[in-house]
Design a protein around this motif. Structure first.
Motif, mmCIF file in Angstrom:
data_model
loop_
_atom_site.group_PDB
_atom_site.id
_atom_site.type_symbol
_atom_site.label_atom_id
_atom_site.label_comp_id
_atom_site.label_asym_id
_atom_site.label_seq_id
_atom_site.Cartn_x
_atom_site.Cartn_y
_atom_site.Cartn_z
ATOM 1 N N ALA A 29 -15.439 -50.224 -80.680
ATOM 2 C CA ALA A 29 -14.288 -50.351 -81.561
ATOM 3 C C ALA A 29 -14.428 -51.593 -82.418
ATOM 4 C CB ALA A 29 -13.001 -50.415 -80.746
ATOM 5 N N LEU A 30 -14.317 -51.405 -83.719
ATOM 6 C CA LEU A 30 -14.257 -52.522 -84.658
ATOM 7 C C LEU A 30 -12.776 -52.744 -84.921
ATOM 8 C CD1 LEU A 30 -16.034 -54.453 -86.270
ATOM 9 C CD2 LEU A 30 -16.119 -52.753 -88.095
ATOM 10 N N PHE A 31 -12.228 -53.761 -84.293
ATOM 11 C CA PHE A 31 -10.781 -53.915 -84.189
ATOM 12 C C PHE A 31 -10.317 -55.168 -84.916
ATOM 13 C CE2 PHE A 31 -6.978 -55.524 -82.083
ATOM 14 C CZ PHE A 31 -6.170 -54.410 -82.056
ATOM 15 N N GLY A 32 -9.158 -55.051 -85.545
ATOM 16 C CA GLY A 32 -8.566 -56.203 -86.201
ATOM 17 C C GLY A 32 -7.476 -55.765 -87.148
ATOM 18 N N PRO A 33 -6.693 -56.710 -87.652
ATOM 19 C CA PRO A 33 -5.603 -56.360 -88.563
ATOM 20 C C PRO A 33 -6.130 -55.882 -89.903
ATOM 21 C CG PRO A 33 -5.825 -58.743 -88.386
ATOM 22 C CD PRO A 33 -6.749 -58.158 -87.377
ATOM 23 N N SER A 34 -5.259 -55.254 -90.684
ATOM 24 C CA SER A 34 -5.632 -54.819 -92.027
ATOM 25 C C SER A 34 -6.098 -56.023 -92.838
ATOM 26 C CB SER A 34 -4.437 -54.159 -92.716
ATOM 27 O OG SER A 34 -4.040 -52.992 -92.032
ATOM 28 N N GLY A 35 -7.165 -55.813 -93.602
ATOM 29 C CA GLY A 35 -7.698 -56.886 -94.425
ATOM 30 C C GLY A 35 -8.688 -57.788 -93.731
ATOM 31 N N SER A 36 -9.074 -57.450 -92.485
ATOM 32 C CA SER A 36 -10.006 -58.315 -91.753
ATOM 33 C C SER A 36 -11.469 -57.995 -92.044
ATOM 34 C CB SER A 36 -9.749 -58.214 -90.245
ATOM 35 O OG SER A 36 -9.881 -56.876 -89.789
ATOM 36 N N GLY A 37 -11.729 -56.931 -92.816
ATOM 37 C CA GLY A 37 -13.109 -56.637 -93.222
ATOM 38 C C GLY A 37 -13.753 -55.463 -92.522
ATOM 39 N N LYS A 38 -12.988 -54.701 -91.751
ATOM 40 C CA LYS A 38 -13.571 -53.623 -90.944
ATOM 41 C C LYS A 38 -14.206 -52.537 -91.821
ATOM 42 C CE LYS A 38 -9.700 -52.564 -88.915
ATOM 43 N NZ LYS A 38 -8.781 -53.446 -89.672
ATOM 44 N N THR A 39 -13.461 -52.037 -92.792
ATOM 45 C CA THR A 39 -14.000 -50.973 -93.646
ATOM 46 C C THR A 39 -15.146 -51.491 -94.513
ATOM 47 O OG1 THR A 39 -11.894 -49.781 -93.675
ATOM 48 C CG2 THR A 39 -13.422 -49.318 -95.476
ATOM 49 N N THR A 40 -15.076 -52.733 -94.933
ATOM 50 C CA THR A 40 -16.179 -53.321 -95.702
ATOM 51 C C THR A 40 -17.466 -53.302 -94.880
ATOM 52 O OG1 THR A 40 -14.642 -54.755 -96.907
ATOM 53 C CG2 THR A 40 -16.970 -55.386 -96.918
ATOM 54 N N ILE A 41 -17.370 -53.585 -93.594
ATOM 55 C CA ILE A 41 -18.554 -53.591 -92.735
ATOM 56 C C ILE A 41 -19.174 -52.204 -92.648
ATOM 57 C CG2 ILE A 41 -19.334 -53.866 -90.344
ATOM 58 C CD1 ILE A 41 -17.237 -56.104 -90.078
ATOM 59 N N ILE A 42 -18.363 -51.178 -92.375
ATOM 60 C CA ILE A 42 -18.968 -49.859 -92.217
ATOM 61 C C ILE A 42 -19.423 -49.285 -93.550
ATOM 62 C CG2 ILE A 42 -17.764 -49.400 -90.059
ATOM 63 C CD1 ILE A 42 -15.957 -47.483 -91.556
ATOM 64 N N ASN A 43 -18.782 -49.683 -94.650
ATOM 65 C CA ASN A 43 -19.298 -49.278 -95.965
ATOM 66 C C ASN A 43 -20.673 -49.892 -96.214
ATOM 67 O OD1 ASN A 43 -17.179 -47.634 -96.679
ATOM 68 N ND2 ASN A 43 -16.089 -49.209 -97.849
ATOM 69 N N ALA A 44 -20.870 -51.126 -95.751
ATOM 70 C CA ALA A 44 -22.185 -51.764 -95.887
ATOM 71 C C ALA A 44 -23.221 -51.060 -95.023
ATOM 72 C CB ALA A 44 -22.088 -53.244 -95.517
ATOM 73 N N ILE A 45 -22.854 -50.673 -93.806
ATOM 74 C CA ILE A 45 -23.786 -49.959 -92.931
ATOM 75 C C ILE A 45 -24.176 -48.622 -93.551
ATOM 76 C CG2 ILE A 45 -24.070 -48.884 -90.662
ATOM 77 C CD1 ILE A 45 -22.090 -50.975 -89.580
ATOM 78 N N ALA A 46 -23.194 -47.938 -94.143
ATOM 79 C CA ALA A 46 -23.439 -46.620 -94.724
ATOM 80 C C ALA A 46 -24.199 -46.686 -96.033
ATOM 81 C CB ALA A 46 -22.114 -45.898 -94.930
ATOM 82 N N GLY A 47 -24.300 -47.860 -96.635
ATOM 83 C CA GLY A 47 -24.983 -47.979 -97.919
ATOM 84 C C GLY A 47 -24.078 -47.776 -99.110
ATOM 85 N N LEU A 48 -22.760 -47.784 -98.887
ATOM 86 C CA LEU A 48 -21.808 -47.626 -99.986
ATOM 87 C C LEU A 48 -21.470 -48.960 -100.635
ATOM 88 C CD1 LEU A 48 -19.335 -45.078 -98.310
ATOM 89 C CD2 LEU A 48 -21.402 -44.629 -99.654
ATOM 90 N N LEU A 49 -21.929 -50.039 -100.033
ATOM 91 C CA LEU A 49 -21.690 -51.386 -100.543
ATOM 92 C C LEU A 49 -22.910 -52.240 -100.219
ATOM 93 C CD1 LEU A 49 -18.480 -53.504 -100.100
ATOM 94 C CD2 LEU A 49 -20.634 -54.356 -99.146
ATOM 95 N N ARG A 50 -23.350 -53.043 -101.166
ATOM 96 C CA ARG A 50 -24.499 -53.931 -100.931
ATOM 97 C C ARG A 50 -23.992 -55.344 -100.678
ATOM 98 N NH1 ARG A 50 -29.188 -55.176 -105.329
ATOM 99 N NH2 ARG A 50 -27.445 -56.298 -106.283
#
Length: 373
Positions: A29-50
């Motif tokens: 679980a990648l856990f934390g409040p909104s705005g803590s960077g969770k979606t940014t991390i998985i977008n980077a893993i998926a290659g949707l963000l560099r």
């Protein structure tokens, strides 16, 4: 299978620095409040963000390394991604949606394996439908199937239940549990819902303000009160491994064993010997200096106070040992109780005291594990 992430990225007001690794299959679980960077991390893993800096390694293969100028395209990373809102193609049937990624995969599953995934998710009867005829839970199961049929090396789930009402959440949670227990791949599950994490996750990575605060077993992490995202008034609690021992003759309650103690919970429908995990919220645990007679609560457990920690308000978090240990074995399992400072003073509570934890059966969430604990 392993994943190693060490990235930095500046986006708006967020200065992200995420560093952690996942060494085993199961749900982290990648856990934390909104705005803590969770979606940014998985977008980077998926290659949707560099990311601006760092590297991402999946199974000893660098999919991103800024210094070495490596940045694999999303389709070459073998990453499955399930979004919050399913994102099915509205003009395609369920079957065509499912096989969209499969047809483009460099390592597609066999047709037999595809059939197994479809059966596991219970979507065989939906294949001819269009997405607009599906419920929210059905859409998420199809989205999950589409990701799995591409034969990913890692699965990313970005709050897949957040758009669903409670009935639809209850519909899809057993499928996620089955996926966790039967598919041998790492799953990174983004959430800020502690109940989902307690039920599904094996490991946790806690994020706050773009920083990795801590990582560890869900059994250890959920009891910590020193982590901001976990220390809210209603969040701190305990996850315990337990075993079904028996049930009452009318199948109203199940009797469980954990650390030599008997727990009584609402009937789980599981046979004796089944392994389960219990989620007990700190706010649902009362403390008594003596075993209270004539009380409706079924769980009156002898414990010992191991720690007393203050909060920013007028409450205290009490750590209770479920067994005193023999000095040579593992430390006792612990419960966490949140009570007012006034109650603690009235009872004259102190570290080392033997007390009783009092827990109503209906407040304990019990969930099945198919692969042990």
């Amino acid at each position: 299978m392993s994943i190693a992430i060490d990235i930095r990225h500046k986006i708006g007001a967020l200065d992200l620095h995420a560093a952690f690794d996942i060494a085993e299959p199961g749900i982290t679980a990648l856990f934390g409040p909104s705005g803590s960077g969770k979606t940014t991390i998985i977008n980077a893993i998926a290659g949707l963000l560099r990311p601006d800096h760092g590297r991402i390694v999946i199974h000893d293969r660098a999919v991103f390394d800024r210094e070495r100028h490596i940045n694999l395209a999303p389709r070459k990373r073998r990453v499955g991604y399930v979004f919050q809102d399913a994102r099915l193609f509205p003009h395609l049937s369920v079957k065509a949606n499912l096989f969209y990624g499969h047809k483009r995969s460099d390592s597609p599953l066999t047709r037999s394996a595809c059939d197994d995934v479809i059966a596991m998710l219970g979507i065989g009867d939906l294949l001819s439908r269009r997405p607009n005829l599906l419920s929210g839970g059905e859409k998420q199961r199809v989205s999950l199937g589409r990701a799995l049929l591409a034969n990913p090396e890692i699965l990313l789930l970005d709050e897949p239940l957040s758009a669903l009402d409670q009935a639809r959440k209850n519909e899809i949670l057993p499928y996620l549990e089955h996926l966790r227990d039967t598919q041998h791949l790492p799953i990174l599950y983004v959430s800020h819902a502690i109940d989902e994490v307690a039920r599904l996750a094996d490991q946790m990575v806690v994020m706050e303000d773009g920083k990795t605060l801590a990582r560890g077993s869900v059994f250890d992490m959920l009891g910590r009160t020193d982590l901001g995202p976990l220390a809210g008034q209603f969040d701190t609690g305990t996850v315990l491994p337990a075993k079904v021992v028996s049930r009452d003759p009318k199948s109203i309650v199940s009797f469980l064993e954990c650390s030599g103690q008997r727990f009584v919970v609402p009937f789980l429908g599981k046979r004796s010997g089944s392994l389960v995990r219990l989620h007990i919220r700190a706010r649902d645990v009362m403390i008594a200096r003596a075993a209270p007679p004539g009380i409706s609560a079924n769980n009156i457990l002898p414990t010992r106070i191991m720690d007393i920690a203050g909060n920013s308000g007028d409450t205290l978090d009490i750590t209770l040992g479920l067994g005193h240990g023999d000095g040579d074995g593992p430390p006792p399992r612990t419960l966490h109780a949140r009570i007012t400072a006034w109650s603690a003073a009235r009872l004259k509570l102190a570290i080392g005291q033997d007390v009783f934890a009092v827990i109503k059966s209906v407040t304990v969430d019990g969930h099945m594990r198919q692969d042990g604990l």
